[in-house]
Motif scaffolding. Structure first.
Motif, PDB file in Angstrom:
ATOM      1  N   TYR A 113     -19.408 -48.065  87.609  1.00 17.52           N
ATOM      2  CA  TYR A 113     -18.672 -47.537  88.758  1.00 17.52           C
ATOM      3  C   TYR A 113     -17.611 -46.543  88.291  1.00 17.52           C
ATOM      4  CZ  TYR A 113     -21.025 -51.437  90.947  1.00 17.52           C
ATOM      5  OH  TYR A 113     -21.990 -52.306  91.384  1.00 17.52           O
ATOM      6  N   PRO A 114     -17.909 -45.238  88.319  1.00 15.16           N
ATOM      7  CA  PRO A 114     -16.965 -44.227  87.839  1.00 15.16           C
ATOM      8  C   PRO A 114     -15.595 -44.288  88.508  1.00 15.16           C
ATOM      9  CG  PRO A 114     -19.133 -43.251  88.133  1.00 15.16           C
ATOM     10  CD  PRO A 114     -19.204 -44.641  88.703  1.00 15.16           C
ATOM     11  N   GLU A 115     -15.561 -44.755  89.757  1.00 17.33           N
ATOM     12  CA  GLU A 115     -14.278 -44.863  90.452  1.00 17.33           C
ATOM     13  C   GLU A 115     -13.728 -46.284  90.409  1.00 17.33           C
ATOM     14  OE1 GLU A 115     -14.870 -43.303  94.361  1.00 17.33           O
ATOM     15  OE2 GLU A 115     -15.689 -41.416  93.621  1.00 17.33           O
ATOM     16  N   GLY A 116     -14.396 -47.164  89.668  1.00 20.02           N
ATOM     17  CA  GLY A 116     -13.981 -48.556  89.596  1.00 20.02           C
ATOM     18  C   GLY A 116     -14.620 -49.370  90.702  1.00 20.02           C
ATOM     19  N   HIS A 117     -15.062 -50.589  90.367  1.00 17.02           N
ATOM     20  CA  HIS A 117     -15.660 -51.467  91.371  1.00 17.02           C
ATOM     21  C   HIS A 117     -14.594 -51.890  92.373  1.00 17.02           C
ATOM     22  CE1 HIS A 117     -17.711 -54.900  93.203  1.00 17.02           C
ATOM     23  NE2 HIS A 117     -18.831 -54.455  92.658  1.00 17.02           N
ATOM     24  N   MET A 118     -14.977 -51.960  93.639  1.00 13.42           N
ATOM     25  CA  MET A 118     -14.000 -52.263  94.690  1.00 13.42           C
ATOM     26  C   MET A 118     -13.380 -53.654  94.533  1.00 13.42           C
ATOM     27  SD  MET A 118     -16.498 -52.807  98.010  1.00 13.42           S
ATOM     28  CE  MET A 118     -17.365 -51.265  97.758  1.00 13.42           C
ATOM     29  N   ASP A 119     -14.052 -54.563  93.813  1.00 13.85           N
ATOM     30  CA  ASP A 119     -13.506 -55.905  93.619  1.00 13.85           C
ATOM     31  C   ASP A 119     -12.693 -56.046  92.334  1.00 13.85           C
ATOM     32  OD1 ASP A 119     -14.700 -56.699  95.954  1.00 13.85           O
ATOM     33  OD2 ASP A 119     -16.449 -57.600  94.997  1.00 13.85           O
ATOM     34  N   ALA A 120     -12.686 -54.994  91.500  1.00 10.50           N
ATOM     35  CA  ALA A 120     -11.977 -55.075  90.223  1.00 10.50           C
ATOM     36  C   ALA A 120     -10.468 -54.978  90.436  1.00 10.50           C
ATOM     37  CB  ALA A 120     -12.445 -53.961  89.292  1.00 10.50           C
ATOM     38  N   GLU A 121      -9.716 -55.732  89.642  1.00 13.70           N
ATOM     39  CA  GLU A 121      -8.259 -55.694  89.738  1.00 13.70           C
ATOM     40  C   GLU A 121      -7.698 -54.368  89.259  1.00 13.70           C
ATOM     41  OE1 GLU A 121      -6.635 -59.046  87.716  1.00 13.70           O
ATOM     42  OE2 GLU A 121      -7.668 -60.525  88.997  1.00 13.70           O
ATOM     43  N   SER A 122      -8.377 -53.740  88.310  1.00 13.01           N
ATOM     44  CA  SER A 122      -7.945 -52.450  87.774  1.00 13.01           C
ATOM     45  C   SER A 122      -9.144 -51.787  87.112  1.00 13.01           C
ATOM     46  CB  SER A 122      -6.824 -52.637  86.751  1.00 13.01           C
ATOM     47  OG  SER A 122      -7.311 -53.337  85.605  1.00 13.01           O
ATOM     48  N   THR A 151     -14.391 -36.895  87.702  1.00 12.10           N
ATOM     49  CA  THR A 151     -14.192 -38.349  87.711  1.00 12.10           C
ATOM     50  C   THR A 151     -15.231 -39.033  86.833  1.00 12.10           C
ATOM     51  OG1 THR A 151     -13.217 -38.347  89.930  1.00 12.10           O
ATOM     52  CG2 THR A 151     -14.160 -40.419  89.165  1.00 12.10           C
ATOM     53  N   PHE A 152     -16.487 -38.604  86.956  1.00 14.22           N
ATOM     54  CA  PHE A 152     -17.551 -39.180  86.132  1.00 14.22           C
ATOM     55  C   PHE A 152     -17.319 -38.888  84.653  1.00 14.22           C
ATOM     56  CE2 PHE A 152     -21.522 -38.393  83.824  1.00 14.22           C
ATOM     57  CZ  PHE A 152     -22.091 -39.661  83.874  1.00 14.22           C
ATOM     58  N   VAL A 153     -17.009 -37.644  84.324  1.00 17.86           N
ATOM     59  CA  VAL A 153     -16.825 -37.251  82.924  1.00 17.86           C
ATOM     60  C   VAL A 153     -15.674 -38.036  82.292  1.00 17.86           C
ATOM     61  CG1 VAL A 153     -16.162 -35.347  81.407  1.00 17.86           C
ATOM     62  CG2 VAL A 153     -17.814 -34.954  83.251  1.00 17.86           C
ATOM     63  N   ASP A 154     -14.556 -38.170  83.004  1.00 13.87           N
ATOM     64  CA  ASP A 154     -13.407 -38.916  82.481  1.00 13.87           C
ATOM     65  C   ASP A 154     -13.763 -40.389  82.286  1.00 13.87           C
ATOM     66  OD1 ASP A 154     -11.952 -36.595  82.544  1.00 13.87           O
ATOM     67  OD2 ASP A 154     -10.909 -37.065  84.421  1.00 13.87           O
ATOM     68  N   TRP A 155     -14.540 -40.927  83.218  1.00 18.67           N
ATOM     69  CA  TRP A 155     -14.930 -42.337  83.126  1.00 18.67           C
ATOM     70  C   TRP A 155     -15.852 -42.577  81.928  1.00 18.67           C
ATOM     71  CZ3 TRP A 155     -19.896 -44.565  84.033  1.00 18.67           C
ATOM     72  CH2 TRP A 155     -19.896 -45.967  84.095  1.00 18.67           C
ATOM     73  N   VAL A 156     -16.775 -41.664  81.685  1.00 19.03           N
ATOM     74  CA  VAL A 156     -17.651 -41.788  80.515  1.00 19.03           C
ATOM     75  C   VAL A 156     -16.816 -41.770  79.236  1.00 19.03           C
ATOM     76  CG1 VAL A 156     -19.459 -40.665  79.157  1.00 19.03           C
ATOM     77  CG2 VAL A 156     -19.687 -40.824  81.640  1.00 19.03           C
ATOM     78  N   ALA A 157     -15.814 -40.884  79.175  1.00 23.20           N
ATOM     79  CA  ALA A 157     -14.936 -40.832  77.999  1.00 23.20           C
ATOM     80  C   ALA A 157     -14.206 -42.160  77.816  1.00 23.20           C
ATOM     81  CB  ALA A 157     -13.942 -39.681  78.147  1.00 23.20           C
ATOM     82  N   ASP A 158     -13.770 -42.761  78.929  1.00 21.60           N
ATOM     83  CA  ASP A 158     -13.102 -44.069  78.859  1.00 21.60           C
ATOM     84  C   ASP A 158     -14.069 -45.137  78.349  1.00 21.60           C
ATOM     85  OD1 ASP A 158     -10.761 -42.966  79.812  1.00 21.60           O
ATOM     86  OD2 ASP A 158     -11.122 -43.559  81.898  1.00 21.60           O
ATOM     87  N   CYS A 159     -15.316 -45.085  78.818  1.00 20.21           N
ATOM     88  CA  CYS A 159     -16.327 -46.049  78.357  1.00 20.21           C
ATOM     89  C   CYS A 159     -16.532 -45.933  76.845  1.00 20.21           C
ATOM     90  CB  CYS A 159     -17.656 -45.810  79.070  1.00 20.21           C
ATOM     91  SG  CYS A 159     -17.693 -46.297  80.812  1.00 20.21           S
ATOM     92  N   ARG A 160     -16.664 -44.696  76.358  1.00 18.91           N
ATOM     93  CA  ARG A 160     -16.889 -44.493  74.924  1.00 18.91           C
ATOM     94  C   ARG A 160     -15.691 -44.976  74.115  1.00 18.91           C
ATOM     95  NH1 ARG A 160     -21.856 -44.658  76.213  1.00 18.91           N
ATOM     96  NH2 ARG A 160     -22.942 -42.703  76.655  1.00 18.91           N
ATOM     97  N   ALA A 161     -14.497 -44.715  74.610  1.00 18.71           N
ATOM     98  CA  ALA A 161     -13.294 -45.163  73.910  1.00 18.71           C
ATOM     99  C   ALA A 161     -13.184 -46.682  73.903  1.00 18.71           C
ATOM    100  CB  ALA A 161     -12.050 -44.545  74.564  1.00 18.71           C
TER     101      ALA A 161
END
Length: 529
Positions: A113-122, A151-161
């Motif tokens: 979920y690139p924008e974060g899952h709706m049930d996730a705390e953060s 948003t997708f590109v930044d999220w992928v970078a976060d995943c890799r990190a």
């Protein structure tokens, strides 16, 4: 679609296994008959372990080697997803179970979920859960739809990190129609850039322009991701309709213009889709809307959620709709919505459209009399397709509408109003309650009533809005499901929850059409007689 030589085809799994037989049939046909590598979605929400075992065994028997392991949504009528006895709580449990019992036989995908899952705390918490699924044995990630490339590109970078190194496949959904787009982004809580929303707002009345824009937007997103960020794989959400997908692939030079001209010879193809001409006609199911009152013969019928879920935290639900304790309190909510003092109801996520201004005063009085309207349109006789209020479709055409109303009503008032309808030969109606009891004066179960149509240069008459028994029954189930969702926003022992349950159990949903579209006020005068 097998003619386009896709890397894989994926097929969704209904909440709680509700579409299990159809999903398995589609996947088996794609895999065995057409030789397309197939990704079977599998959810564990409200699913017994035995059902999971049966699905995995069936998949293996048919040669399916790819599973998208999901927690899934709660079935309609259930407030929350729930783990069953001997079942599963999260998608990670399903991943572990598949690996434990089938080793490396299945290639397992999970949702991201690139924008974060709706049930996730953060977002950090969401990444933690995603990493757990990968560590449990998932091989790749398929993302939720998005419309902001950054948003997708930044999220992928976060995943890799975060140490997530498996392939990530972005999910791209071409915009089908304006209304379905709004419903989908509301349902998924998807953030859409203002530039996209502003562009859509200027063309929303022209279905073809919306569809063309959706195709071009998808092409631009794919090109940007590929050329600037070296993304090489994409997952296109077809919503059971192939035309926009074909146009996207043609624009990207991934298939030729005549890639779908040849008819695939298969014993599974039978009347009415038995010739290339018929297949071309079937491809155009999605040329114009398949919304709440689309054609039930369409392969996409019922696939797009009719209305975004209104299951909200109690604080937000009470802020929007208060704590109704009497039937009159509910009437007042409908009145406020008609007057524009309330921006949504559980059945309507947006404000009333401009065309309602012509009948707003009549609607207000109808609601005050206890007929709670959730759908309506005035009659229109040959207005230009470019009309700023009623127009739609290509330039140079004319559009028509029959007046119709849809409303909830008590059993006592139902008897009164149906007797009135039965006296007018121009009126057709369907009425149904939560239990599925049906009252109608339409004797032909297959009858289709076009209540909106357009005549355009060089085209057949276009009928985007049909009312028939099948689509009314589908909407009836959804409409009463939304009563349940509204009720569940409040504690079960409260007066509000009890009222909403009692009303949902007792009231009827009615759809009535006045078929004389040249009679401007016929239906509304009848309602107020």
């Amino acid at each position: 679609m097998s003619k386009w030589d896709p890397t894989f085809l994926s097929c969704t799994w209904g909440a709680g296994g509700s579409s299990q037989e159809r999903t398995m049939a589609v996947c088996a046909t794609a895999q065995v008959v057409h030789g397309v590598e197939t990704l079977l979605h599998l959810t564990c929400t409200n699913m017994e372990k035995q059902s999971i075992d049966e699905a995995l065994l069936k998949a293996k028997e048919t040669g399916i080697q790819n599973i998208l392991a999901l927690r899934g949504d709660a079935p309609r009528g259930h407030e929350y997803w729930t783990p069953t006895e001997n079942g599963f709580t999260h998608a990670v449990d399903l991943v572990r179970y598949i690996r434990q019992h089938y080793g490396d036989y299945f290639c397992i995908g999970v949702a991201g979920y690139p924008e974060g899952h709706m049930d996730a705390e953060s977002k950090q918490d969401d990444l933690l859960h995603l990493k757990e699924k990968i560590d449990a044995g998932a091989d790749f990630i398929l993302t939720q739809l998005f419309y902001n490339v950054d948003t997708f590109v930044d999220w992928v970078a976060d995943c890799r990190a975060f140490g997530i190194s498996v392939p990530i496949v972005p999910g791209i959904m071409p915009i089908p129609t304006y209304q379905n787009f709004r419903r989908m982004i509301n349902l998924c809580k998807t953030q859409v850039p203002d530039t996209i929303l502003q562009t859509l707002d200027t063309i929303k009345a022209d279905d073809q322009k919306v569809k063309d824009y959706g195709v071009q937007l998808a092409v631009d997103m794919i090109k940007q991701l590929h050329e600037k960020h070296n993304v090489c794989n994409f997952h296109l959400s077809t919503l059971n309709l192939e035309r926009s997908t074909k146009l996207i692939l043609q624009d990207l030079k991934l298939i030729s213009q005549d890639a779908t001209k040849q008819l695939a010879h298969s014993k599974l193809l039978s009347a009415p889709f038995s010739t290339p001409q018929d297949l071309d006609r079937a491809e155009n199911w999605d040329e114009f809307p398949n919304g709440r009152y689309g054609d039930s013969r369409s392969p996409a019928f019922g696939e797009v959620t009719y209305s975004a879920s209104q299951s909200l935290p109690t604080s937000e639900a009470s802020r929007k709709w208060g704590y109704p304790k009497t039937v009159d309190n509910i009437t007042q909510l409908f009145e406020k919505y008609i007057l524009g003092q309330l921006d949504s109801l559980p059945w309507s996520e947006d404000r009333l459209q401009t065309e309602t201004d012509a009948i707003r005063q009549a609607l207000l009085e109808i609601n005050r009399r206890g007929y709670w309207t959730v759908g309506s349109q005035p009659s229109v006789n040959g207005v230009s397709s470019q009309d700023p209020i009623f127009g739609w479709g290509p330039k140079g055409g004319y559009v028509y509408q029959k007046a119709f109303l849809e409303f909830f009503v008590s059993p006592h008032q139902l008897d009164v109003i149906l007797k009135r309808f039965d006296q007018d030969p121009c009126v057709t109606y369907y009425a149904m309650n939560r239990n599925g009891d049906l009252l109608t004066n339409v004797m032909d179960e297959e009858a289709q009533n076009a209540v909106t149509w357009g005549v355009f240069p060089g085209k057949e008459i276009v009928q985007p809005t049909l009312i028939e028994r099948a689509n009314f029954e589908s909407w009836n189930e959804e409409a009463f499901g939304l009563w349940t969702e509204w009720e569940q926003n409040y504690a079960p022992d409260t007066d509000t929850a009890k009222l909403l349950k009692n009303v949902g159990d007792a009231f009827w949903l009615v759809n009535v059409v006045h078929n004389d579209y040249q009679l401007v006020d016929g239906l509304f005068n009848m309602m107020l007689a």
